[in-house]
Structures are given as C-alpha cells and as structure tokens.
Design an enzyme around this catalytic site. Structure first.
Site, PDB file in Angstrom:
ATOM      1  N   HIS A   9       0.639  -0.944   0.078  1.00 29.34           N
ATOM      2  CA  HIS A   9       0.132   0.111  -0.167  1.00 29.34           C
ATOM      3  C   HIS A   9       0.642   1.481  -0.204  1.00 29.34           C
ATOM      4  O   HIS A   9       0.326   2.154  -0.532  1.00 29.34           O
ATOM      5  CB  HIS A   9      -0.873   0.024   1.181  1.00 29.34           C
ATOM      6  CG  HIS A   9      -0.318  -0.065   2.304  1.00 29.34           C
ATOM      7  ND1 HIS A   9       0.136  -1.478   2.734  1.00 29.34           N
ATOM      8  CD2 HIS A   9      -0.013   0.629   3.644  1.00 29.34           C
ATOM      9  CE1 HIS A   9       0.805  -1.199   4.007  1.00 29.34           C
ATOM     10  NE2 HIS A   9       0.533  -0.211   4.373  1.00 29.34           N
ATOM     11  N   HIS A  98      27.996  -3.850 -10.708  1.00 30.43           N
ATOM     12  CA  HIS A  98      28.962  -4.812 -10.109  1.00 30.43           C
ATOM     13  C   HIS A  98      28.053  -5.809  -9.547  1.00 30.43           C
ATOM     14  O   HIS A  98      28.729  -6.799  -9.411  1.00 30.43           O
ATOM     15  CB  HIS A  98      29.259  -3.937  -8.901  1.00 30.43           C
ATOM     16  CG  HIS A  98      30.463  -2.791  -9.112  1.00 30.43           C
ATOM     17  ND1 HIS A  98      31.310  -2.237  -8.414  1.00 30.43           N
ATOM     18  CD2 HIS A  98      30.913  -2.518 -10.520  1.00 30.43           C
ATOM     19  CE1 HIS A  98      32.030  -1.538  -8.968  1.00 30.43           C
ATOM     20  NE2 HIS A  98      32.013  -1.655 -10.391  1.00 30.43           N
ATOM     21  N   ARG A 132      35.764  -9.015 -12.748  1.00 27.37           N
ATOM     22  CA  ARG A 132      35.867  -9.605 -11.385  1.00 27.37           C
ATOM     23  C   ARG A 132      34.766  -9.820 -10.648  1.00 27.37           C
ATOM     24  O   ARG A 132      34.436 -10.312  -9.555  1.00 27.37           O
ATOM     25  CB  ARG A 132      36.949  -8.757 -10.657  1.00 27.37           C
ATOM     26  CG  ARG A 132      36.381  -7.188 -10.466  1.00 27.37           C
ATOM     27  CD  ARG A 132      37.312  -6.471  -9.791  1.00 27.37           C
ATOM     28  NE  ARG A 132      36.600  -5.137  -9.316  1.00 27.37           N
ATOM     29  CZ  ARG A 132      36.435  -3.924 -10.080  1.00 27.37           C
ATOM     30  NH1 ARG A 132      37.010  -4.090 -11.434  1.00 27.37           N
ATOM     31  NH2 ARG A 132      35.899  -2.944  -9.684  1.00 27.37           N
TER      32      ARG A 132
END
Length: 147
Positions: A9, A98, A132
């Site tokens: 809500h 990331h 990475r």
C-alpha cells in the site's frame, strides 16, 4: 523488456507512476499488485515478482514499499534473485554494474516520482560490467545454495 512489478500500500502510488513510465518507454509490464492504498502485507507480492524473474517469465522486477527495505529482503529470499534497494542514482548504477541486480527496490515514502524515474532509467540502461564481478556473484550463489 518484460518487467514484473509489485508493491504494498505504501508503494502503490509510485508503482502506478512507474507503470506509466515503463509503458511509455516501450516495456511490457506485469502488475502483480497491490491495487489500492489499503493496507496489505508485502512479502507475498515481492516473492511473486521475484519468482517471475527467477523463472525467466520477466527479465527484471521492481518492488516498492514505504522504505523499500522489507521489499528488498523478501525478494532476496527467492533463489537466483539479486534485489537492490536503490533510493539514489549511485546505488542504481552500481547495483547493475557490479552486482547484476535483477530486481530493483525503491521506497515510495523516500523517493519522489522525478527521482524514481531517473533511478529507473539508470537501472534499466546500465549494463553488468562482468570481469571480477562475475566471481563475486558466483560466490554469492554458492552461499545461497549452501543455505
């Protein structure tokens, strides 16, 4: 892009606004509720959004509440979901770059419609950087699978 969206809500009015924004941008939107500002519990709604994303029925998901915090937590309980609370542009950008976030959480009592549209735009258009960060997401998945 197909996007599943849901709110409680407290996030209802922002959800309605974002549905219009998403439609205007050409996205297909699955509105999973709620349908008013009458009090409702958010966990089942957020889980529905997250499950749609996890099953590949939607490419991304959006969950909205008062702060967005509980909604993010509920969505993250679904395996394969990386929900990010993004009440600012920096978080929106880096949650995608990331973390490859697949569910966006925003607080309807924290963020106005103008900023919400900017957050949405950044979050939808920012690509995952890979590199990475792939290893780190794999490590998160290992934690998830281990329980």
């Amino acid at each position: 892009m197909r996007i599943a969206i849901g709110s409680d809500h407290a996030g209802f009015e922002l959800k309605q606004h974002l549905i219009q924004s998403l439609t205007r941008l050409g996205h297909d939107v699955d509105d999973l509720g709620t349908d008013s500002t009458q009090p409702v519990d958010y966990p089942p709604i957020c889980a529905d959004v997250a499950r749609r994303v996890a099953k590949g029925e939607a490419e991304r998901g959006i969950v909205l509440g008062g702060s967005g915090q509980g909604e993010q937590i509920a969505a993250n309980k679904v395996r394969g979901i990386r929900a990010a609370l993004c009440n600012d542009l920096y978080s929106a950008k880096y949650s995608r770059m990331h973390n490859d976030a697949n569910v966006l959480s925003i607080g309807g009592r924290v963020v106005g419609t103008g900023l919400a549209d900017e957050i949405l735009g950044v979050w939808l258009t920012t690509e995952f950087e890979g590199g990475r960060h792939v290893r780190r997401i794999e490590e998160i998945t290992e934690i998830e699978e281990a329980g």
